[in-house]
Design a protein around this motif. Structure first.
Motif, PDB file in Angstrom:
ATOM      1  N   LEU A 240       0.845  -1.186   0.000  1.00 46.91           N
ATOM      2  CA  LEU A 240       0.000   0.000   0.000  1.00 46.91           C
ATOM      3  C   LEU A 240       0.885   1.242   0.000  1.00 46.91           C
ATOM      4  O   LEU A 240       1.784   1.372   0.826  1.00 46.91           O
ATOM      5  CB  LEU A 240      -0.904   0.007   1.233  1.00 46.91           C
ATOM      6  CG  LEU A 240      -1.957  -1.102   1.305  1.00 46.91           C
ATOM      7  CD1 LEU A 240      -2.675  -1.061   2.651  1.00 46.91           C
ATOM      8  CD2 LEU A 240      -2.953  -0.961   0.159  1.00 46.91           C
ATOM      9  N   VAL A 241       0.639   2.134  -0.958  1.00 50.01           N
ATOM     10  CA  VAL A 241       1.372   3.404  -1.037  1.00 50.01           C
ATOM     11  C   VAL A 241       0.341   4.522  -1.044  1.00 50.01           C
ATOM     12  O   VAL A 241      -0.475   4.613  -1.961  1.00 50.01           O
ATOM     13  CB  VAL A 241       2.248   3.477  -2.305  1.00 50.01           C
ATOM     14  CG1 VAL A 241       2.932   4.830  -2.392  1.00 50.01           C
ATOM     15  CG2 VAL A 241       3.276   2.355  -2.311  1.00 50.01           C
ATOM     16  N   ASP A 242       0.362   5.360  -0.011  1.00 49.47           N
ATOM     17  CA  ASP A 242      -0.666   6.390   0.110  1.00 49.47           C
ATOM     18  C   ASP A 242      -0.480   7.524  -0.888  1.00 49.47           C
ATOM     19  O   ASP A 242      -1.463   8.076  -1.390  1.00 49.47           O
ATOM     20  CB  ASP A 242      -0.701   6.949   1.549  1.00 49.47           C
ATOM     21  CG  ASP A 242       0.690   7.316   2.068  1.00 49.47           C
ATOM     22  OD1 ASP A 242       1.647   7.214   1.281  1.00 49.47           O
ATOM     23  OD2 ASP A 242       0.802   7.692   3.246  1.00 49.47           O
ATOM     24  N   ALA A 243       0.754   7.894  -1.200  1.00 52.77           N
ATOM     25  CA  ALA A 243       0.996   8.992  -2.137  1.00 52.77           C
ATOM     26  C   ALA A 243       2.304   8.760  -2.875  1.00 52.77           C
ATOM     27  O   ALA A 243       3.315   8.413  -2.261  1.00 52.77           O
ATOM     28  CB  ALA A 243       1.036  10.331  -1.400  1.00 52.77           C
ATOM     29  N   VAL A 244       2.260   8.933  -4.202  1.00 56.63           N
ATOM     30  CA  VAL A 244       3.459   8.789  -5.028  1.00 56.63           C
ATOM     31  C   VAL A 244       4.047  10.168  -5.275  1.00 56.63           C
ATOM     32  O   VAL A 244       3.380  11.069  -5.776  1.00 56.63           O
ATOM     33  CB  VAL A 244       3.121   8.118  -6.372  1.00 56.63           C
ATOM     34  CG1 VAL A 244       4.354   8.109  -7.280  1.00 56.63           C
ATOM     35  CG2 VAL A 244       2.617   6.698  -6.150  1.00 56.63           C
TER      36      VAL A 244
END
Length: 315
Positions: A240-244
């Motif tokens: 899970l990556v909240d913001a790139v």
């Protein structure tokens, strides 16, 4: 020790911009200058993890001198090969919504003598190496079979090879059975000559690369995660990556994480995913340190979701 080989390194300038409007003056909100090239990024990630690496790369002109200075400033041991042409300079424009636009220069043309010196430097520096990571495009002057020759020489010396390249250079090198290849979805689709729409399509393409000679395939599927296909089975990893913030060098960080963790099996895949996920949360091509990793956010499973559509289908 992980030895990296970057035949076409670069001086990378990354600008963070609110948005990219063609034909308009765009004011950057942030700027970074880094030593670039896929193998260089792998060395930077290995160094950030506290492990030893040596970066072999041809360098020339003022940009090459600056790359050497930047590597030294980051504590990265380098084995530069002097060349007559100037090292290329690349530009990346990272928009606030995560869209990245890259402008990559072609780089210098290497003479026959420079090509042989590059191979000889790899041979000399590979003594005691656990892995050789050969990464990126080939500069002008190098035949597509150059990576194949390097893989053959490395195996003759008893050293394992990880290869991250594409097109004819990848296909020719497969004949020499590299220990692991690391294509992204687009490169995987190009190698098998058809589009990839699902995770299952990517699995089948990776299996075909193994039939052509790759001993293992570590495939980056962008936001969808990563695949590992080898003799022991197939695994799918995601995080899970909240913001790139920037995906420059994220695939290189993934390869570094994979090799640091042994270069085989689900544990190495989990390390690859953790490093890639950490890299996209950092600016420019900054490589993650152990403090940036979030192993608890990573999932690795042998129950591969073959029917899942790719968020970014490969044409």
């Amino acid at each position: 020790m992980i030895l990296t080989v970057t035949p076409n390194p670069s001086l990378d300038r990354t600008y963070e911009v609110p948005s990219l409007d063609r034909g308009e003056v765009v004011r950057a909100t942030g700027e970074r200058v880094d030593p670039g090239g896929k193998g260089v990024n792998v060395s930077r990630a290995v160094t950030a993890a506290g492990r030893r690496t040596v970066a072999v790369l041809p360098l020339g002109g003022a940009p090459g001198a600056l790359v050497a200075d930047l590597l030294d400033a980051q504590g990265i041991e380098a084995a530069p090969v002097p060349v007559a042409g100037a090292t290329r300079s690349n530009i990346a424009l990272a928009e606030a919504d995560g869209v990245l636009t890259k402008i990559n220069a072609p780089g210098p043309e290497l003479s026959a003598a420079e090509q042989e010196l590059l191979l000889e430097t790899v041979r000399r520096q590979s003594r005691g190496a656990d892995w050789i990571a050969c990464c990126g495009s080939l500069p002008r002057g190098l035949d597509p079979s150059w990576y194949a020759a390097l893989v053959a020489r490395a195996h003759a010396a008893g050293v394992r090879i990880a290869l991250d390249t594409s097109g004819p250079a990848l296909l020719r090198a497969l004949r020499e059975r590299p220990d692991v290849v690391k294509p992204n979805a687009e490169e995987l689709a190009e190698a098998v000559g058809r589009p990839l729409a699902t995770v299952g399509d990517a699995v089948k393409a990776a299996e075909e690369l193994r039939e052509l000679g790759a001993r293992a395939v570590l495939a980056s599927l962008g936001a969808d995660g990563q695949l590992l296909v080898d003799d022991a089975g197939t695994w799918f990893g995601s995080a899970l990556v909240d913001a790139v913030r920037s995906n420059v060098g994220a695939g290189d960080a993934s390869l570094a994480g994979f090799l640091i963790a042994g270069g085989a099996g689900p544990e190495a895949l989990a390390s690859a995913v953790a490093h890639g996920a950490a890299a996209v949360r950092l600016p420019g091509s900054v490589m993650p340190t152990p403090a940036d990793l979030d192993p608890d956010a990573v999932t690795v499973t042998a129950d591969v979701p073959v029917d899942r559509p790719l968020k970014e289908p490969a044409p």
